[in-house]
Design an enzyme around this catalytic site. Structure first.
Site, PDB file in Angstrom:
ATOM      1  CD  GLN A 137     -26.113  33.532  -5.155  1.00  0.00           C
ATOM      2  OE1 GLN A 137     -26.295  33.756  -6.355  1.00  0.00           O
ATOM      3  NE2 GLN A 137     -24.979  33.796  -4.529  1.00  0.00           N
ATOM      4  CB  CYS A 143     -23.440  33.705  -8.328  1.00  0.00           C
ATOM      5  SG  CYS A 143     -21.712  34.245  -8.256  1.00  0.00           S
ATOM      6  CG  HIS A 286     -23.586  38.195  -9.405  1.00  0.00           C
ATOM      7  ND1 HIS A 286     -23.744  37.160  -8.498  1.00  0.00           N
ATOM      8  CD2 HIS A 286     -24.845  38.453  -9.894  1.00  0.00           C
ATOM      9  CE1 HIS A 286     -25.014  36.819  -8.439  1.00  0.00           C
ATOM     10  NE2 HIS A 286     -25.702  37.584  -9.280  1.00  0.00           N
ATOM     11  CG  ASN A 306     -29.269  37.779 -10.057  1.00  0.00           C
ATOM     12  OD1 ASN A 306     -28.391  36.968  -9.766  1.00  0.00           O
ATOM     13  ND2 ASN A 306     -29.228  39.036  -9.658  1.00  0.00           N
TER      14      ASN A 306
END
Length: 341
Positions: A137, A143, A286, A306
């Site tokens: 990102q 996110c 997150h 992630n």
């Protein structure tokens, strides 16, 4: 801009950490800048402060890994792009805060309906060809867009047999920002609002037609380039890890909100992240996607994808403690799309 951080405060945290020579620190600092920093620091004062922050974090990582080698921790840490940030700066980087879900005609919730003993002992959707490669990102609080897109991509692949990379940029350019004063990169956002937006717009463009550039621009969504659409989404029962396990096992990857503020999460390398510092609470900041679960050396874990690139964690993935009192709020805000085409 010079950030005022007293060296006494920084040095106080260095006590009892592994002994390193100035030359060793300097070598690591220069290597760190080559690996992770694309711009030069603006002045020598700024660099001096950043180097001291780096040294504090580097010593902490070495101390933790020495303890892990002696069996005190189940996971290891490594330097990454956050190593020259203070804890407060890193936490400001995490700017997603989950809000109560709004009732609407599309949304429904689901509770666990099966005995978890009847579910597979381990699941890994990334090994089944339905999870796209790890993305990055960059310096944008997007996110929420990446984790939502990941879950839509996987559901689309499970249903159609075609794994198509979709566009997070489409989301951050076009979704209404949650703040009147900040854009989506600055304020972050919420995954359920992404689902609502994709439903309303009738789809989301492919990444090839709408590439990512880590800043908010003019909305350029074109339905003719849409790679997938959804008709609804399901919220997993809040705080119920058994319900989350059932969803991951029987449906596929699930987007979740977590508290990623702990230093163990920030510098995670491998192993199962069991928060033994008390830093990992329930303030969700997150968005990631859960692509599986399992057990390693007697410790249950969630397999998390992630959006910080492959240099983070284990090739962009991490294992987070499962059935550990909802550690880091892992099951507090979880959802997946339905009616994917």
């Amino acid at each position: 801009m010079l950030i005022k951080i007293t060296l006494l405060t920084l040095l106080a945290a260095v006590n009892c950490m592994p002994m390193l020579t100035d030359d060793q620190i300097e070598q690591q600092w220069q290597q760190y800048k080559r690996n992770f920093k694309s711009i030069e620091f603006y002045d020598t004062n700024e660099e001096a402060i950043r180097r001291q922050i780096f040294e504090t974090n580097y010593r902490m990582i070495l101390k933790h890994n020495a303890e892990a080698a002696s069996g005190q921790h189940k996971y290891r840490l490594a330097l990454n792009k956050f190593a020259d940030l203070t804890d407060d700066e890193y936490r400001r980087y995490l700017n997603m805060k989950a809000i109560p879900l709004k009732k609407n005609e599309y949304r429904k919730s689901v509770e666990s309906k099966v005995n978890v003993k009847d579910l597979p002992e381990s699941v890994n959707w990334s090994e089944k060809g339905v999870v796209t490669a790890v993305k990055d990102q960059g310096q944008c609080g997007s996110c929420f867009a990446f984790s939502s897109i990941d879950s839509i991509e996987s559901q689309h692949a499970i249903k159609t047999g075609r794994l198509v990379r979709l566009s997070p940029q489409n989301i951050i350019d076009c979704i209404p920002p949650i703040s009147d004063e900040m854009d989506s990169c600055e304020s972050g956002g919420f995954m359920h609002l992404v689902m609502e937006f994709v439903m309303k717009e009738g789809g989301v463009d492919t990444e090839s037609s709408y590439p990512y550039y880590a800043r908010v621009g003019r909305c350029n969504y074109r339905q003719k380039y849409s790679g997938a659409s959804i008709t609804g989404y399901v919220n997993v029962t809040e705080g119920d890890e058994s319900a989350l396990q059932e969803a991951v096992a029987t449906v596929g990857p699930v987007t979740i909100g977590i508290d990623a503020s702990a230093s163990g999460f920030r510098f995670y390398l491998d192993g199962v992240f069991v928060d033994d510092s008390g830093e990992c609470g329930s303030e969700l900041n997150h968005g990631v996607v859960t692509v599986g679960y399992g057990n390693e050396d007697g410790q249950d874990y969630w397999l998390i994808k992630n959006s910080w690139g492959t240099v983070y964690g284990d090739g962009g993935y991490m294992k987070m403690a499962r059935n550990n009192d909802n550690q880091c709020g892992v099951a507090s805000y979880a959802l997946y799309p339905t009616g994917v085409n």
